[in-house]
Design an enzyme around this catalytic site. Sequence first.
Site, PDB file in Angstrom:
ATOM      1  N   GLY A  13       1.034  -1.069  12.019  1.00 53.19           N
ATOM      2  CA  GLY A  13       0.578  -2.117  11.092  1.00 53.19           C
ATOM      3  C   GLY A  13       1.560  -3.274  11.076  1.00 53.19           C
ATOM      4  O   GLY A  13       2.769  -3.063  11.106  1.00 53.19           O
ATOM      5  N   ARG A  74      -2.174   0.110  17.503  1.00 55.19           N
ATOM      6  CA  ARG A  74      -1.734   1.512  17.528  1.00 55.19           C
ATOM      7  C   ARG A  74      -2.304   2.086  18.816  1.00 55.19           C
ATOM      8  O   ARG A  74      -3.510   2.109  18.997  1.00 55.19           O
ATOM      9  CB  ARG A  74      -2.246   2.260  16.298  1.00 55.19           C
ATOM     10  N   ASP A 105       7.551   5.094  12.307  1.00 52.42           N
ATOM     11  CA  ASP A 105       7.953   6.339  12.970  1.00 52.42           C
ATOM     12  C   ASP A 105       7.113   6.657  14.208  1.00 52.42           C
ATOM     13  O   ASP A 105       7.631   7.128  15.215  1.00 52.42           O
ATOM     14  CB  ASP A 105       7.835   7.515  11.989  1.00 52.42           C
ATOM     15  N   GLY A 106       5.794   6.400  14.109  1.00 59.73           N
ATOM     16  CA  GLY A 106       4.908   6.675  15.247  1.00 59.73           C
ATOM     17  C   GLY A 106       5.344   5.856  16.453  1.00 59.73           C
ATOM     18  O   GLY A 106       5.369   6.354  17.589  1.00 59.73           O
ATOM     19  N   THR A 127       7.573  -1.974   8.598  1.00 60.32           N
ATOM     20  CA  THR A 127       6.345  -1.547   7.925  1.00 60.32           C
ATOM     21  C   THR A 127       6.484  -1.849   6.439  1.00 60.32           C
ATOM     22  O   THR A 127       7.586  -1.718   5.889  1.00 60.32           O
ATOM     23  CB  THR A 127       6.054  -0.032   8.103  1.00 60.32           C
ATOM     24  N   ASP A 129       5.470  -0.100   4.144  1.00 58.80           N
ATOM     25  CA  ASP A 129       5.436   1.136   3.355  1.00 58.80           C
ATOM     26  C   ASP A 129       6.794   1.664   2.902  1.00 58.80           C
ATOM     27  O   ASP A 129       6.863   2.495   2.009  1.00 58.80           O
ATOM     28  CB  ASP A 129       4.733   2.246   4.150  1.00 58.80           C
ATOM     29  N   ASP A 131       8.501   3.810   4.423  1.00 58.71           N
ATOM     30  CA  ASP A 131       8.353   5.268   4.562  1.00 58.71           C
ATOM     31  C   ASP A 131       9.131   5.841   5.739  1.00 58.71           C
ATOM     32  O   ASP A 131       8.763   6.877   6.283  1.00 58.71           O
ATOM     33  CB  ASP A 131       6.856   5.608   4.692  1.00 58.71           C
ATOM     34  N   MET A 171      -0.780  -0.212  -1.565  1.00 55.13           N
ATOM     35  CA  MET A 171      -0.656   0.473  -0.273  1.00 55.13           C
ATOM     36  C   MET A 171       0.610   1.333  -0.208  1.00 55.13           C
ATOM     37  O   MET A 171       1.382   1.385  -1.163  1.00 55.13           O
ATOM     38  CB  MET A 171      -0.623  -0.555   0.856  1.00 55.13           C
ATOM     39  N   ARG A 173       0.522   4.255   2.307  1.00 54.65           N
ATOM     40  CA  ARG A 173       0.167   5.488   3.001  1.00 54.65           C
ATOM     41  C   ARG A 173       0.549   6.697   2.136  1.00 54.65           C
ATOM     42  O   ARG A 173       0.162   6.733   0.982  1.00 54.65           O
ATOM     43  CB  ARG A 173       0.867   5.529   4.361  1.00 54.65           C
ATOM     44  N   LYS A 216      -0.270  -1.465 -28.821  1.00 56.99           N
ATOM     45  CA  LYS A 216      -0.561  -1.946 -27.455  1.00 56.99           C
ATOM     46  C   LYS A 216      -2.060  -1.861 -27.189  1.00 56.99           C
ATOM     47  O   LYS A 216      -2.690  -0.850 -27.498  1.00 56.99           O
ATOM     48  CB  LYS A 216       0.222  -1.108 -26.430  1.00 56.99           C
ATOM     49  N   GLU A 225      -1.577   4.509  -2.824  1.00 58.23           N
ATOM     50  CA  GLU A 225      -2.674   4.786  -1.886  1.00 58.23           C
ATOM     51  C   GLU A 225      -2.783   6.281  -1.574  1.00 58.23           C
ATOM     52  O   GLU A 225      -3.880   6.820  -1.433  1.00 58.23           O
ATOM     53  CB  GLU A 225      -2.387   3.996  -0.597  1.00 58.23           C
TER      54      GLU A 225
HETATM   55  O1  F6P Z   1       1.376   1.183   7.309  1.00 59.94           O
HETATM   56  C1  F6P Z   1       0.973   0.017   6.687  1.00 59.94           C
HETATM   57  C2  F6P Z   1      -0.382   0.199   6.060  1.00 59.94           C
HETATM   58  O2  F6P Z   1      -0.787  -1.030   5.469  1.00 59.94           O
HETATM   59  C3  F6P Z   1      -0.488   1.314   5.044  1.00 59.94           C
HETATM   60  O3  F6P Z   1       0.016   0.982   3.786  1.00 59.94           O
HETATM   61  C4  F6P Z   1      -1.958   1.605   5.046  1.00 59.94           C
HETATM   62  O4  F6P Z   1      -2.209   2.947   4.740  1.00 59.94           O
HETATM   63  C5  F6P Z   1      -2.347   1.332   6.482  1.00 59.94           C
HETATM   64  O5  F6P Z   1      -1.332   0.526   7.043  1.00 59.94           O
HETATM   65  C6  F6P Z   1      -3.666   0.634   6.637  1.00 59.94           C
HETATM   66  O6  F6P Z   1      -3.953   0.555   7.972  1.00 59.94           O
HETATM   67  P1  F6P Z   1      -5.086  -0.370   8.601  1.00 59.94           P
HETATM   68  O7  F6P Z   1      -4.580  -1.776   8.565  1.00 59.94           O
HETATM   69  O8  F6P Z   1      -5.246   0.146   9.967  1.00 59.94           O
HETATM   70  O9  F6P Z   1      -6.283  -0.203   7.732  1.00 59.94           O
END
Ligand code: F6P
Length: 322
Positions: A13, A74, A105-106, A127, A129, A131, A171, A173, A216, A225
Amino acid sequence: MEKKAIAVLTSGGDAPGMNAAVRAVTRAALAKGMRVLGVRRGYNGLLNGDVFEMNLRSVSDIIHRGGTVLYTARSLEMLTPEGQKKAADTCRQLGIVGVVVIGGDGSFKGARALCREGILCIGIPGTIDNDIASSDYTIGFDTAMNTAMEMIDRIRDTAQSHDRCSVVEVMGRRCGDIALETGIAVGASAILVPEVPFDLQKDVIDRMMQTRKTGKQHFIIIVAEGIGGVSEIAKEIEEKTGIETRATILGHVQRGGSPTIRDRVVASQMGYKAVELISNGIGNRVVVMKDNHIVDYDITEALNMERKFNKELYDIALSISI
Ligand code: F6P
């Protein structure tokens, strides 16, 4: 003899700041007297020979741009031994001695495979994320969070005006970092992340009802996500609290936009470091941020690391979201 070439690609991504990293790699490598080849659409470009010569001006006016000028993809073929060999063959034919791979990582697994085929590869974590276990920080994370924060601030305006609850999915993942930090920044009443088990009744609905007693009237609930199901969550909240509730999935808006200063700076540092390693004949490493320093680890060692969720920050968020 033709100069050695270094190739640069973005994979997985896209993330804001990838362009700043491409720029740093290109400029640093040219300064070291190497040729630079830009590879289009991630590993697919290596598999199809879709590469182009870069010079100092090829990376002008990109430091502030989101997305990636090299395009990204990808690649399934790169997961196969045949694909990996084919990519390494392309590198040899083109005189590429090293490849800088900006991705997750991939993408690093592909880099490791290329290293096994004798090409010096360096991974850079790119990325939104955050992550990647080996790195405290991934390029794009700060921009994505700032975007999410701005969007949720807007949602808050309307939630406040209607005395509503808004359930917002961000988002990430399987990683809850965007949710955690954005949640704390927007003053969310609850933050649901894959790393922390939760009970919707106890941790969200009961808390909302308690807080309501203090006056509140509107609520923001952030859902990572990796938890998903915001429509169902919103429905249950509305049914059980009687508070009108809306669900929003922020989606790809979080991936775009001009990178923040943090992303531009970190990307520049990491890109520079990657070239330094390759020019010293070092490959099979990932460049990471550790305790605010840019360091490098063996790819396999990095891939085997376990991510640590910032539970301390999560507990702080909970204790003040009342
Ligand atoms: O890894 C980045 C990310 O935006 C994630 O947060 C999300 O799960 C994924 O890519 C979405 O992927 P795509 O753009 O292929 O829908």
